[in-house]
Structure formats: structure tokens, C-alpha cells
Design a protein around this motif. Structure first.
Motif, PDB file in Angstrom:
ATOM      1  N   ILE B 108       0.794  -1.102   0.119  1.00  0.00           N
ATOM      2  CA  ILE B 108       0.005  -0.026  -0.084  1.00  0.00           C
ATOM      3  C   ILE B 108       0.691   1.325  -0.038  1.00  0.00           C
ATOM      4  O   ILE B 108       0.582   2.273  -0.490  1.00  0.00           O
ATOM      5  CB  ILE B 108      -0.894   0.229   1.244  1.00  0.00           C
ATOM      6  N   HIS B 115       4.736  -2.701  -6.325  1.00  0.00           N
ATOM      7  CA  HIS B 115       3.617  -2.789  -5.639  1.00  0.00           C
ATOM      8  C   HIS B 115       2.652  -3.891  -6.571  1.00  0.00           C
ATOM      9  O   HIS B 115       2.054  -4.593  -5.916  1.00  0.00           O
ATOM     10  CB  HIS B 115       2.958  -1.279  -5.991  1.00  0.00           C
ATOM     11  N   ARG B 119       0.891  -6.919  -5.192  1.00  0.00           N
ATOM     12  CA  ARG B 119      -0.398  -7.099  -5.147  1.00  0.00           C
ATOM     13  C   ARG B 119      -1.103  -8.359  -5.881  1.00  0.00           C
ATOM     14  O   ARG B 119      -2.131  -8.853  -5.456  1.00  0.00           O
ATOM     15  CB  ARG B 119      -1.322  -5.728  -5.626  1.00  0.00           C
ATOM     16  N   THR B 257     -12.072  -1.827   8.947  1.00  0.00           N
ATOM     17  CA  THR B 257     -12.966  -1.181   7.865  1.00  0.00           C
ATOM     18  C   THR B 257     -14.297  -1.640   8.036  1.00  0.00           C
ATOM     19  O   THR B 257     -15.292  -0.813   8.005  1.00  0.00           O
ATOM     20  CB  THR B 257     -12.231  -1.193   6.704  1.00  0.00           C
ATOM     21  N   ARG B 306      -0.055  11.199  -0.704  1.00  0.00           N
ATOM     22  CA  ARG B 306       0.706  10.860  -2.212  1.00  0.00           C
ATOM     23  C   ARG B 306       1.804  12.140  -2.178  1.00  0.00           C
ATOM     24  O   ARG B 306       1.465  13.132  -1.522  1.00  0.00           O
ATOM     25  CB  ARG B 306      -0.095  10.971  -3.363  1.00  0.00           C
ATOM     26  N   HIS B 362      -3.803   1.738  -6.535  1.00  0.00           N
ATOM     27  CA  HIS B 362      -3.956   1.112  -5.148  1.00  0.00           C
ATOM     28  C   HIS B 362      -5.507   1.047  -4.719  1.00  0.00           C
ATOM     29  O   HIS B 362      -5.961   0.787  -3.499  1.00  0.00           O
ATOM     30  CB  HIS B 362      -3.302   1.974  -4.059  1.00  0.00           C
ATOM     31  N   CYS B 364      -8.804  -0.185  -3.365  1.00  0.00           N
ATOM     32  CA  CYS B 364      -8.998  -1.370  -2.233  1.00  0.00           C
ATOM     33  C   CYS B 364      -8.906  -2.881  -2.878  1.00  0.00           C
ATOM     34  O   CYS B 364      -9.943  -2.879  -3.813  1.00  0.00           O
ATOM     35  CB  CYS B 364     -10.208  -1.017  -1.496  1.00  0.00           C
TER      36      CYS B 364
HETATM   37  C1  HEM Z   1     -15.739  -0.613   3.862  1.00  0.00           C
HETATM   38  C2  HEM Z   1     -14.597  -1.435   3.796  1.00  0.00           C
HETATM   39  C3  HEM Z   1     -13.260  -0.812   3.516  1.00  0.00           C
HETATM   40  C4  HEM Z   1     -12.862   0.608   2.826  1.00  0.00           C
HETATM   41  C5  HEM Z   1     -13.741   1.734   2.918  1.00  0.00           C
HETATM   42  C6  HEM Z   1     -11.722   0.321   2.490  1.00  0.00           C
HETATM   43  C7  HEM Z   1     -10.816   1.424   1.945  1.00  0.00           C
HETATM   44  C8  HEM Z   1      -9.817   1.248   1.361  1.00  0.00           C
HETATM   45  C9  HEM Z   1      -8.981   2.539   0.637  1.00  0.00           C
HETATM   46  C10 HEM Z   1      -9.657   4.073   0.708  1.00  0.00           C
HETATM   47  C11 HEM Z   1      -7.941   2.179   0.128  1.00  0.00           C
HETATM   48  C12 HEM Z   1      -6.780   2.937  -0.635  1.00  0.00           C
HETATM   49  C13 HEM Z   1      -5.369   3.268   0.118  1.00  0.00           C
HETATM   50  C14 HEM Z   1      -4.562   4.303  -0.840  1.00  0.00           C
HETATM   51  O1  HEM Z   1      -4.741   4.381  -2.037  1.00  0.00           O
HETATM   52  O2  HEM Z   1      -3.729   4.794   0.064  1.00  0.00           O
HETATM   53  C15 HEM Z   1      -7.626   0.620   0.481  1.00  0.00           C
HETATM   54  C16 HEM Z   1      -6.645   0.000   0.092  1.00  0.00           C
HETATM   55  C17 HEM Z   1      -6.857  -1.325   0.609  1.00  0.00           C
HETATM   56  N1  HEM Z   1      -7.696  -2.242   1.178  1.00  0.00           N
HETATM   57 FE1  HEM Z   1      -9.371  -1.383   1.836  1.00  0.00          FE
HETATM   58  N2  HEM Z   1     -11.468  -1.050   2.717  1.00  0.00           N
HETATM   59  C18 HEM Z   1     -12.258  -1.745   3.213  1.00  0.00           C
HETATM   60  C19 HEM Z   1     -11.979  -3.162   3.263  1.00  0.00           C
HETATM   61  C20 HEM Z   1     -11.038  -3.734   3.082  1.00  0.00           C
HETATM   62  C21 HEM Z   1     -10.871  -5.324   3.192  1.00  0.00           C
HETATM   63  C22 HEM Z   1     -12.169  -6.275   3.953  1.00  0.00           C
HETATM   64  C23 HEM Z   1      -9.788  -5.775   3.033  1.00  0.00           C
HETATM   65  C24 HEM Z   1      -9.406  -7.250   2.960  1.00  0.00           C
HETATM   66  C25 HEM Z   1      -8.417  -7.383   3.292  1.00  0.00           C
HETATM   67  C26 HEM Z   1      -9.050  -4.650   2.573  1.00  0.00           C
HETATM   68  C27 HEM Z   1      -7.781  -4.494   2.099  1.00  0.00           C
HETATM   69  C28 HEM Z   1      -6.981  -3.628   1.551  1.00  0.00           C
HETATM   70  C29 HEM Z   1      -5.790  -3.628   0.755  1.00  0.00           C
HETATM   71  C30 HEM Z   1      -5.027  -4.740   0.915  1.00  0.00           C
HETATM   72  C31 HEM Z   1      -5.343  -2.270   0.399  1.00  0.00           C
HETATM   73  C32 HEM Z   1      -4.106  -1.842  -0.536  1.00  0.00           C
HETATM   74  C33 HEM Z   1      -4.251  -2.044  -1.924  1.00  0.00           C
HETATM   75  C34 HEM Z   1      -3.018  -1.429  -2.584  1.00  0.00           C
HETATM   76  O3  HEM Z   1      -2.226  -0.694  -2.161  1.00  0.00           O
HETATM   77  O4  HEM Z   1      -2.834  -1.901  -3.847  1.00  0.00           O
HETATM   78  N3  HEM Z   1      -9.802  -3.561   2.554  1.00  0.00           N
HETATM   79  N4  HEM Z   1      -8.697   0.312   1.185  1.00  0.00           N
END
Ligand code: HEM
Ligand code: SF4
Lengths: 64, 415
Positions: B108, B115, B119, B257, B306, B362, B364
Motif C-alpha cells: 500500500i 506494488h 498485489r 474497515t 501521495r 491502489h 482497495c
Molecule cells: C468498507 C470497507 C473498506 C474500505 C472503506 C476500504 C478502503 C480502502 C482505501 C481507501 C484504500 C486505498 C488506500 C490508498 O490508496 O492509499 C484501500 C486499500 C486497501 N484495502 Fe481496503 N477498505 C475496506 C475493506 C477492506 C477489506 C475487507 C480488505 C481485506 C483484506 C482490504 C484490504 C485492502 C488492501 C490490501 C489495500 C491496499 C491496496 C493497494 O495498495 O494496492 N480493505 N482500502
């Protein structure tokens, strides 16, 4: 309409599959986009345009 | 003064003067007392009047605040903006956040191609088909938690009894982490996500989680199962430390989350009885309602950080190489240009263009899982508890103003 999906750019979170499940799918091995129907019927064009608009990686391009 | 004028003035006086701009908005900005569901009024005002604006961080450093939907998507979708926190100029929201940079980064906080390489080891695990196939299991967990919560009682804290255990159980199952250890990782997550934690506390929690998951990875080398940790071990491309970092990201992102979205969504529906009634009347609205709640609540509420690697024009303002940017998702999700009447909750709205999950590469990874969990949690809760109501006055609900992920610390309900 002709659809091209760039598998290098795709980050695999599947928004296109939600928007247009008849047109897009994800590869079993890595979740990357596959186009099921590159020239979909007109009834699906709105859904495909929505998929292209919400694709976070700008991986879907449309011509024609 | 318009944004364009100000940048010109600043260009003449140089970056030092820019840092000292007196009008700069202090972030994280507090929400207004009476409206715990709305973004801070200063940020709303910025979006209307000066959508790319200067902000001052806790340590006195400054960065740009990007507030419109279009500009937020442009920044997050542009590879010239880096998510790598080791780059100078990267904006940190807290001292604890800066503290974490010294330890193992997760993807992330990395850029492509590294990345993408990491990923892509996980994209198959979270793809739509896989998560849809989890529905019966998630449904069973939801029903069991509610059986237990309602057994011989007529009131409980929805957070500890339902909203938190549901996604915790599910992510443990997916990762192959023993659920018995939930008190341990929930407490470490709380410290990592609190804006008030001391840097030392943050570092200690990070290390404890890292060691715990490292040991878990090692144990899967001897006794494999079909969880994600075990499969990452079996790939043979990552050492225990790398696997532990990934596991840490998934474990924290995977339970905090969804837990907060579940509890906050419930509260929001109770506060909007007309919308709640629509949803109860027509449960087929649930998918769209979840998108609308994601948009309206935007629990990742402090702005995604960022840093520019080149000079880039954003909304008419030149962001210089090395300058930090915060993309305020909650403001973008209220942008009238995309969501007319966006300050109101409307469960029938087409909210699919929301950026509650971020945007760009990135965006989610866990969103298909979050959607399945939220749809099932809310549908089951409303169906099983037709008399659901708040058990304390609204003013006493403890909102998570102090946390990186918004929500409520507790939600006392009765039925
Ligand atoms: C309502 C639930 C959720 C919200 C609102 C949410 C929101 C987000 C957001 C805004 C990001 C982007 C971060 C960035 O660009 O700096 C993100 C990334 C990520 N989320 Fe979620 N998330 C949720 C649930 C989950 C769940 C259930 C998982 C499961 C494992 C998860 C795993 C991840 C991962 C691994 C990233 C990093 C992705 C990357 O950098 O390529 N999230 N999430
Ligand atoms: S929406 Fe874009 S990034 Fe996501 S799976 Fe489809 S093509 Fe890939």
C-alpha cells in the motif's frame, strides 16, 4: 463498440465485473480482467461505458 | 483569491513563503459538533471555493489538499504521484504514521512495478467470484453472532457483539489466522490506527504483529492449510518477513474497515428512518444502499497521502515535484458535480462512482469482500431485528474522531 482491456494495467479489484458481468470476468489464476465479449450488443453499451468510467486503473478503452 | 493567482504569487516568493501561508487549513480538520456524518466544514468550503488548497499538518509542515471528485481521481490515477512514504515530502497525518516508515513497508506504500508484483499475488484471492462464493459462510457467521447477541437479552453493544467479530472471523478464516488470537490483533490494530498513539506505542504494536505473523508463516511451512498465509508460503517467492507484512496489512484492513462501516451504517439508517423504511420494504435495494452508505460515510476520512515525483497540474494548480498531497475522499464523495444533493443519504441513488475505496492502482483490494460482508451484515440485522433502536441518546454515541478509520467506538442498541 469494441472493447480493449489492458491486462498489464489492470489491478484486479473487479469493478468492471460488477458493472457489466456479461462482458467482463476475472482470470482464475490472478484475478486480472478478461473480456468475454469484445463487441457487445447495444443493450450492454451503457453498462460497459460505466465499467470503463469506474475502472480505477484506466485499463478499459472503448472504440467505435 | 483564486487558486491560480495564489500559486503564481507563491511561485514568486518560493516554497518557504508557501509553507507560511497563514490561511492554510489545519488537518485533520474537526467535524462540526452537530454533524458527525459530514466532512469538516472547512474542507467542504475548500471544495466549493478553492478545491486545491494548502493545508498544514501536525508537525507544521504543509501539503496540498485535493477536495473535488475529478481532481481526487486524477491524482490517485496518475503514476507521477507516489505512495512511497520514504520519499521526501510525503505527507504524514500523525507522528505515529511517520514512525512506521522505518519498518518493512507493505505494498500500500509502494509504487509499481513492485506494488503490482506483490498485489498480484493476492488479486485472485479477493476476486468477485471467490468472494461471492463466501456468501453462505458469511451468512452463517452473521446468523450465529445474532443468535448469541439476542439470546435472553434485549440490548447489547453492536460493535463488540456483531460489527467487529463478523469481519474478524472472516479475515481470520481467509488468512488462516487462529480467531482465538483476536483480542491480541484487535488491540494492536487499534493502537496502529489511533491518531493519538505515541510513536513508541505504534512501533511496538507494529513489531508485535510482525513477529506474530512471522511465526504463523513459519508454522505453515510445517503444517500447511488452504489459507492465504499458507499459500503465500507455498509460492516460495517471499520470506517470512514479507509474508508477515502482507498478512498485517490484510488483517488490519480486513477487520477494522468493515466493522466500522457496519456499525456506522446501522446508526446512519436509524437516524434516517425514511431510508431505513425503504430498505426494509424492498431488501433488493441492499446492494445500491451499501454503495450509497460507502459514499455518504467514507470512513477512510483523513485524506489519502501521495507525493508528486514531477511537477503536475491539478485542478489548475501546479503541484511541484516533492510536494505532498492529501486526497480527501469524503469531500470528493460529496461533490455536487457528481452526486447532486450529495449531503443527503438516498439509498436509491446510483452511487457507483464513489471513491470510498480510493482510486488508481491502489484502489482497495478487499472491496469485493467488504461488499459481501456489508450487504449480508446489514440485510441480516434488519431482517432479524425489526425493532432495532439506539439504546442511548444520540449525543452519547462515541464517534471515532480520534481514529484514522471513522466510525463509532461502541453502539448500544436495543430491539
Ligand atoms: C468498507 C470497507 C473498506 C474500505 C472503506 C476500504 C478502503 C480502502 C482505501 C481507501 C484504500 C486505498 C488506500 C490508498 O490508496 O492509499 C484501500 C486499500 C486497501 N484495502 Fe481496503 N477498505 C475496506 C475493506 C477492506 C477489506 C475487507 C480488505 C481485506 C483484506 C482490504 C484490504 C485492502 C488492501 C490490501 C489495500 C491496499 C491496496 C493497494 O495498495 O494496492 N480493505 N482500502
Ligand atoms: S475495473 Fe479495471 S482494474 Fe478493475 S478488474 Fe476491471 S479492468 Fe481490471
Amino acid at each position: 463498440m469494441r472493447i480493449h482491456a489492458d491486462q498489464e494495467k489492470c489491478c484486479g479489484a473487479g469493478s468492471c465485473v460488477l458493472a457489466a458481468p456479461d462482458v467482463f470476468d476475472q482470470r482464475d489464476e490472478d484475478g486480472i480482467v478478461v473480456v468475454l465479449d469484445a463487441e457487445p450488443p447495444a443493450a450492454l453499451h451503457d453498462a460497459v461505458r460505466e465499467a470503463a468510467a469506474i475502472c480505477p486503473a484506466a485499463a478499459i478503452s472503448l472504440t467505435g | 483569491m483564486t487558486t491560480a493567482e495564489r500559486t503564481d504569487a507563491e511561485r514568486e516568493t518560493g516554497p518557504g513563503a508557501r509553507t507560511a501561508t497563514p490561511a492554510a487549513l489545519a488537518v485533520p480538520a474537526a467535524r462540526a459538533g452537530g454533524c458527525p456524518f459530514d466532512p469538516a466544514p472547512e474542507i467542504e468550503r475548500a471544495r466549493r471555493e478553492e478545491p486545491v488548497t494548502r493545508a498544514t499538518l501536525w508537525d507544521g509542515s504543509s501539503c496540498w489538499l485535493v477536495t473535488r471528485h475529478e481532481d481526487v481521481r486524477a491524482v490517485l490515477g496518475d503514476p507521477r504521484f507516489s505512495a512511497d512514504a520514504t520519499r521526501p515530502g510525503f505527507p504524514f497525518l500523525t507522528a505515529g504514521g511517520r514512525e512506521l516508515v522505518t519498518s518493512t513497508p507493505t505494498f500500500i506504500r509502494q509504487d509499481d512495478p513492485e506494488h503490482a508484483r506483490l498485489r498480484r499475488m493476492l488479486t485472485a484471492d479477493f476476486m468477485i467470484k471467490k468472494m461471492e462464493a463466501m456468501r453462505p459462510e458469511v451468512q452463517r457467521i452473521a446468523e450465529e453472532l445474532l443468535d448469541r447477541m439476542t439470546d435472553g437479552r434485549d440490548a447489547a453493544d453492536l460493535v463488540t457483539e456483531f460489527a467487529l467479530p463478523l469481519p474478524s472471523l472472516v479475515i481470520c478464516l481467509l488468512l488462516g489466522v487462529p480467531y482465538e488470537d483476536h483480542a491480541f490483533f484487535q488491540e494492536r490494530s487499534r493502537i496502529l490506527l489511533s491518531l493519538r498513539s505515541a510513536p513508541e506505542e505504534v512501533r511496538a504494536s507494529q513489531q508485535e504483529l510482525q513477529q506474530y505473523l512471522s511465526r504463523l508463516a513459519e508454522s505453515k511451512r510445517h503444517t500447511p492449510d488452504d489459507g492465504i498465509v499458507s499459500r503465500l508460503v507455498a509460492r516460495g517467492e517471499l520470506d517470512n518477513g514479507d509474508i508477515a507484512s502482507m498478512g498485517r496489512l490484510l488483517l488490519i484492513a480486513g477487520h477494522e474497515t468493515t466493522a466500522n462501516m457496519t456499525a456506522l451504517s446501522t446508526l446512519t439508517l436509524l437516524r434516517n428512518p425514511d431510508q431505513l423504511a425503504r430498505l426494509r420494504e424492498d431488501p433488493s435495494l441492499i446492494k445500491g444502499a451499501v454503495e450509497e452508505l460507502l459514499r455518504y460515510l467514507t470512513i477512510v476520512h483523513n485524506g489519502l497521502p501521495r507525493v508528486a515525483t514531477e511537477d503536475v497540474s491539478v485542478g489548475g494548480v501546479t503541484v511541484r515535484a516533492g510536494e505532498g498531497v492529501l486526497c480527501t475522499l469524503n469531500s470528493a464523495n460529496r461533490d455536487e458535480a457528481v452526486f447532486p444533493g450529495g449531503d443527503a443519504l438516498d439509498v436509491g441513488r446510483d452511487a457507483r462512482r464513489h471513491v470510498a475505496f480510493g482510486f488508481g492502482v491502489h484502489q482497495c483490494l478487499g472491496q469485493p469482500l467488504a461488499r459481501v460482508e456489508l450487504q449480508i451484515a446489514l440485510e441480516t440485522l434488519l431482517r432479524r431485528l425489526p425493532g432495532l433502536r439506539l439504546a442511548v441518546p444520540f449525543e452519547e454515541v462515541p464517534f471515532r474522531h480520534d481514529m484514522g478509520i471513522y466510525g463509532v467506538h461502541a453502539l448500544p442498541v436495543a430491539w
